[in-house]
Design an enzyme around this catalytic site. Structure first.
Site, short mmCIF file in Angstrom:
data_model
loop_
_atom_site.label_atom_id
_atom_site.label_comp_id
_atom_site.label_asym_id
_atom_site.label_seq_id
_atom_site.Cartn_x
_atom_site.Cartn_y
_atom_site.Cartn_z
N ASP A 44 0.83 -1.21 0.00
CA ASP A 44 0.00 0.00 0.00
C ASP A 44 0.87 1.26 0.00
O ASP A 44 0.35 2.37 -0.08
CB ASP A 44 -1.04 -0.01 1.14
CG ASP A 44 -0.43 -0.12 2.52
OD1 ASP A 44 0.81 -0.18 2.63
OD2 ASP A 44 -1.20 -0.14 3.50
N SER A 45 2.21 1.09 0.02
CA SER A 45 3.11 2.23 -0.21
C SER A 45 2.88 2.80 -1.60
O SER A 45 3.32 3.91 -1.89
CB SER A 45 4.57 1.80 -0.05
OG SER A 45 4.86 0.72 -0.92
N ASP A 83 -1.24 -6.03 -0.39
CA ASP A 83 -1.58 -5.44 0.90
C ASP A 83 -3.08 -5.19 0.98
O ASP A 83 -3.68 -4.68 0.02
CB ASP A 83 -0.89 -4.07 1.04
CG ASP A 83 0.36 -4.15 1.89
OD1 ASP A 83 0.58 -5.17 2.58
OD2 ASP A 83 1.12 -3.17 1.88
N LYS A 113 -1.41 -9.34 2.58
CA LYS A 113 -0.67 -8.94 3.78
C LYS A 113 -1.54 -7.98 4.57
O LYS A 113 -2.23 -7.14 4.01
CB LYS A 113 0.66 -8.26 3.40
CG LYS A 113 1.40 -7.70 4.63
CD LYS A 113 2.86 -7.40 4.34
CE LYS A 113 3.11 -6.08 3.66
NZ LYS A 113 2.64 -4.89 4.39
N GLU A 115 -1.56 -5.62 8.47
CA GLU A 115 -0.69 -5.07 9.51
C GLU A 115 -1.21 -5.37 10.91
O GLU A 115 -2.42 -5.39 11.15
CB GLU A 115 -0.55 -3.55 9.32
CG GLU A 115 0.16 -3.16 8.04
CD GLU A 115 0.43 -1.66 7.94
OE1 GLU A 115 0.15 -0.91 8.90
OE2 GLU A 115 0.92 -1.25 6.86
N GLU A 182 9.27 -4.56 10.30
CA GLU A 182 9.67 -3.24 9.80
C GLU A 182 10.22 -2.36 10.91
O GLU A 182 9.58 -2.17 11.96
CB GLU A 182 8.47 -2.55 9.12
CG GLU A 182 8.85 -1.15 8.59
CD GLU A 182 7.88 -0.57 7.57
OE1 GLU A 182 6.92 -1.27 7.18
OE2 GLU A 182 8.10 0.59 7.17
O1 KIV Z 1 3.51 -1.12 1.59
C1 KIV Z 1 4.65 -1.57 1.51
O2 KIV Z 1 5.40 -1.29 0.58
C2 KIV Z 1 5.10 -2.45 2.57
C3 KIV Z 1 6.57 -2.77 2.62
C4 KIV Z 1 7.30 -1.61 3.16
C5 KIV Z 1 6.84 -4.00 3.41
O3 KIV Z 1 4.35 -2.87 3.39
#
Ligand code: KIV
Length: 257
Positions: A44-45, A83, A113, A115, A182
């Protein structure tokens, strides 16, 4: 042949480092896959690096799925993980099942994924794993909690380190196939990595994790800002700007075409 989550566990047992990078479109996904990256994370980055938001919070599930489908179309070998964005899974387990189910059914990614390692997140991981949806955990600095935790390193006090260790163990017992660690001290990441049978994938967590992940925009020098633990291996922004300037000059001078 696409990689399986079982292969990652075998690699952990063999001490074969796992390579993970993020992607947000077809072109980059193809390059990463052909370069032999093992896990391609539609992180989600992408809210920041592809959509111009300040944090990961605004990106929606529909936006994530749009990017995940494009990434998946570019990948043959790597395991593609998407994510689940902020508020697409925290409300209830049913909401999480619907979001993760959409990711697998509509985009073809092989896992999701999410969190956090608090009890509700652990319960969600257990439920998703039970119904056959591979889940990657993510503890330590969790950017979806930026308004509570900021971007500071986590696990620096004994109590925090103990909590993160217990969260990682709980996620593993709930059925997570891997866990992102992280921005935590290397010593804590080493302890977690030793205690778990599933792979740890570090970002700002030292060199003893089973694998490493970076945001691809950081690695390529494309990000506006990047965290202190990221490393750029090339300044692509400079290289691209030079190419565009050369093109512009040739057009102005009627040299091209
Ligand atoms: O969103 C993302 O890119 C991430 C990575 C930093 C692991 O969760």
């Amino acid at each position: 042949m696409a990689l399986t989550t079982q292969q990652l566990i075998t690699w952990k047992q063999q001490s074969r480092p796992i390579i993970a990078l993020t992607a947000w479109d077809y072109a980059f996904a193809q390059i990463l896959d052909m370069a032999g990256v093992d896990i391609i994370l539609v992180g989600d980055s992408l809210a920041m690096v592809a959509l111009g938001y300040q944090t990961t919070l605004p990106v929606t599930l529909d936006e994530m799925l749009h990017h995940a489908a494009a990434v998946r179309r570019g990948v043959e070998r790597a395991l593609v993980v998407c994510d689940l964005p902020f508020l697409s899974y925290q409300e209830s387990t049913s909401q999480a099942i619907r979001a993760a189910g959409r990711a697998l059914k509509e985009t073809g990614v092989q896992g999701v994924k999410l969190e956090g390692g608090h009890p509700a997140a652990v319960e969600t991981v257990a439920r998703l794993s039970d119904i056959g949806i591979p889940v990657m955990g993510h503890v330590g600095l969790t950017p979806q909690s930026v308004n509570r935790l900021g971007y500071r390193q986590q696990g620096t006090t004994e109590a925090e380190a103990e909590r993160i260790l217990l969260e990682a163990i709980a996620l593993s017992e709930a059925g997570a196939f891997a866990i992102v660690l992280e921005h935590i001290p290397a010593k804590l990441a080493r302890i977690i990595t030793t205690k778990l049978d599933i792979p740890t994938i570090g970002i700002g967590a030292g060199s003893d994790c089973d694998g490493q992940v970076l945001v691809t925009a950081d690695l390529l020098g494309l990000s506006e800002k990047q965290p202190p633990f990221a490393k750029s291996y090339v300044n692509l922004k400079e290289i691209i700007t030079k190419a565009i300037n050369n093109f512009s000059q040739e057009v102005r001078e009627r040299e091209f075409p």
